[in-house]
Design a protein around this motif. Sequence first.
Motif, PDB file in Angstrom:
ATOM      1  N   GLN A  32       0.829  -1.211   0.000  1.00  0.00           N
ATOM      2  CA  GLN A  32       0.000   0.000   0.000  1.00  0.00           C
ATOM      3  C   GLN A  32       0.862   1.259   0.000  1.00  0.00           C
ATOM      4  N   VAL A  33       1.914   1.279   0.829  1.00  0.00           N
ATOM      5  CA  VAL A  33       2.819   2.432   0.868  1.00  0.00           C
ATOM      6  C   VAL A  33       3.506   2.640  -0.478  1.00  0.00           C
ATOM      7  N   ARG A  34       3.973   1.532  -1.089  1.00  0.00           N
ATOM      8  CA  ARG A  34       4.666   1.640  -2.378  1.00  0.00           C
ATOM      9  C   ARG A  34       3.742   2.218  -3.448  1.00  0.00           C
ATOM     10  N   ARG A  35       2.489   1.748  -3.483  1.00  0.00           N
ATOM     11  CA  ARG A  35       1.566   2.228  -4.501  1.00  0.00           C
ATOM     12  C   ARG A  35       1.284   3.720  -4.334  1.00  0.00           C
ATOM     13  N   LEU A  36       1.056   4.134  -3.099  1.00  0.00           N
ATOM     14  CA  LEU A  36       0.753   5.544  -2.858  1.00  0.00           C
ATOM     15  C   LEU A  36       1.959   6.447  -3.120  1.00  0.00           C
ATOM     16  N   THR A  37       3.140   5.980  -2.707  1.00  0.00           N
ATOM     17  CA  THR A  37       4.326   6.802  -2.940  1.00  0.00           C
ATOM     18  C   THR A  37       4.676   6.909  -4.411  1.00  0.00           C
ATOM     19  N   GLU A  38       4.419   5.872  -5.182  1.00  0.00           N
ATOM     20  CA  GLU A  38       4.671   5.952  -6.627  1.00  0.00           C
ATOM     21  C   GLU A  38       3.770   7.007  -7.274  1.00  0.00           C
ATOM     22  N   GLU A  39       2.518   7.072  -6.843  1.00  0.00           N
ATOM     23  CA  GLU A  39       1.608   8.083  -7.391  1.00  0.00           C
ATOM     24  C   GLU A  39       2.082   9.484  -7.003  1.00  0.00           C
ATOM     25  N   ARG A  40       2.454   9.648  -5.738  1.00  0.00           N
ATOM     26  CA  ARG A  40       2.906  10.963  -5.301  1.00  0.00           C
ATOM     27  C   ARG A  40       4.210  11.352  -5.984  1.00  0.00           C
ATOM     28  N   ASP A  41       5.112  10.399  -6.132  1.00  0.00           N
ATOM     29  CA  ASP A  41       6.394  10.661  -6.793  1.00  0.00           C
ATOM     30  C   ASP A  41       6.195  11.157  -8.210  1.00  0.00           C
ATOM     31  N   ASP A  42       5.273  10.530  -8.932  1.00  0.00           N
ATOM     32  CA  ASP A  42       5.020  10.940 -10.316  1.00  0.00           C
ATOM     33  C   ASP A  42       4.488  12.369 -10.366  1.00  0.00           C
ATOM     34  N   LEU A  43       3.548  12.687  -9.453  1.00  0.00           N
ATOM     35  CA  LEU A  43       2.968  14.029  -9.439  1.00  0.00           C
ATOM     36  C   LEU A  43       4.017  15.076  -9.052  1.00  0.00           C
ATOM     37  N   LYS A  44       4.830  14.764  -8.046  1.00  0.00           N
ATOM     38  CA  LYS A  44       5.851  15.711  -7.615  1.00  0.00           C
ATOM     39  C   LYS A  44       6.886  15.945  -8.706  1.00  0.00           C
ATOM     40  N   GLN A  45       7.236  14.873  -9.408  1.00  0.00           N
ATOM     41  CA  GLN A  45       8.231  15.012 -10.480  1.00  0.00           C
ATOM     42  C   GLN A  45       7.705  15.914 -11.590  1.00  0.00           C
ATOM     43  N   ARG A  46       6.452  15.695 -11.981  1.00  0.00           N
ATOM     44  CA  ARG A  46       5.863  16.531 -13.035  1.00  0.00           C
ATOM     45  C   ARG A  46       5.770  17.987 -12.590  1.00  0.00           C
ATOM     46  N   LEU A  47       5.321  18.190 -11.334  1.00  0.00           N
ATOM     47  CA  LEU A  47       5.148  19.547 -10.829  1.00  0.00           C
ATOM     48  C   LEU A  47       6.495  20.264 -10.710  1.00  0.00           C
ATOM     49  N   ALA A  48       7.506  19.568 -10.164  1.00  0.00           N
ATOM     50  CA  ALA A  48       8.819  20.184  -9.997  1.00  0.00           C
ATOM     51  C   ALA A  48       9.428  20.564 -11.341  1.00  0.00           C
ATOM     52  N   ALA A  49       9.315  19.647 -12.328  1.00  0.00           N
ATOM     53  CA  ALA A  49       9.885  19.940 -13.644  1.00  0.00           C
ATOM     54  C   ALA A  49       9.178  21.118 -14.298  1.00  0.00           C
ATOM     55  N   THR A  50       7.845  21.154 -14.178  1.00  0.00           N
ATOM     56  CA  THR A  50       7.073  22.235 -14.804  1.00  0.00           C
ATOM     57  C   THR A  50       7.380  23.577 -14.144  1.00  0.00           C
ATOM     58  N   GLU A  51       7.372  23.614 -12.806  1.00  0.00           N
ATOM     59  CA  GLU A  51       7.616  24.864 -12.103  1.00  0.00           C
ATOM     60  C   GLU A  51       9.025  25.384 -12.366  1.00  0.00           C
ATOM     61  N   SER A  52      10.019  24.473 -12.345  1.00  0.00           N
ATOM     62  CA  SER A  52      11.398  24.890 -12.588  1.00  0.00           C
ATOM     63  C   SER A  52      11.558  25.487 -13.975  1.00  0.00           C
ATOM     64  N   PHE A  53      10.992  24.824 -14.980  1.00  0.00           N
ATOM     65  CA  PHE A  53      11.121  25.316 -16.348  1.00  0.00           C
ATOM     66  C   PHE A  53      10.409  26.653 -16.519  1.00  0.00           C
TER      67      PHE A  53
END
Length: 239
Positions: A32-53
């Motif tokens: 359960q932790v792995r599934r939830l963290t994978e979803e959050r990781d994907d969202l954070k990665q997209r958000l960080a890349a978009t905001e930085s650019f």
Amino acid sequence: MRIVLPLLFALPLSFALAAAPKKPTPAQLTAQVRRLTEERDDLKQRLAATESFQQELAAAQQARDRAQAEAEAARRETAQVRAALQENQGGGDAILQEMQTAKDEAAAAKAEAAKLKAENETFRTKASSGPAEGDLVILGEDILPARPLNLTRVTPHLKSSSLFSLRPRGVVVVNVLVNEKGEVVASRLLQGLPGEGADVKDAGEACVEAAKKLVFDPATSPDGKTRLKVWQGVGFFLD
């Protein structure tokens, strides 16, 4: 008290252990932790890349606009000086000096605009290329996460509970910063046990300290040639 082997997974999401008729097993909690963290990781990665650019692009555009405005102001000033020179030849030397100054300012503005353009191109090129050795990256499908080497020898040490309290139980998630050498250079509590109290606080602090003793095979690029620095999660199941 028995300490179960720590569990490793990618950057975690906040989660809560739902009540169930039967006590969930460590494997179920880990999944359960792995599934939830994978979803959050994907969202954070997209958000960080978009905001930085967007921030870098906005800064470059603002600098470009300022350079263009300065160049335009210099051109207008040059035109005014030329007009004044035609009207009054008596002050030619001073006017010529002002013209030269205006030309220098215009040249400097153009050079600044060219520099900003080159920096913007460099940023775009770097953003499109892969990370370099030791770069801090966000875990994703294109990054192989760090692999712990001493999990069996690292356990959190909890203080003794009082006579009127129960030992804390559940999953504590700690975020660790693993450098390109596989060393943990920072750790922070990401998800503590539910509830409040000294035992709950002590459990979180003990897990944060235990995570600092972990040693990893560092994260790498998919080809395994470039070692990278990453934040990733470590889960401790307290029973």
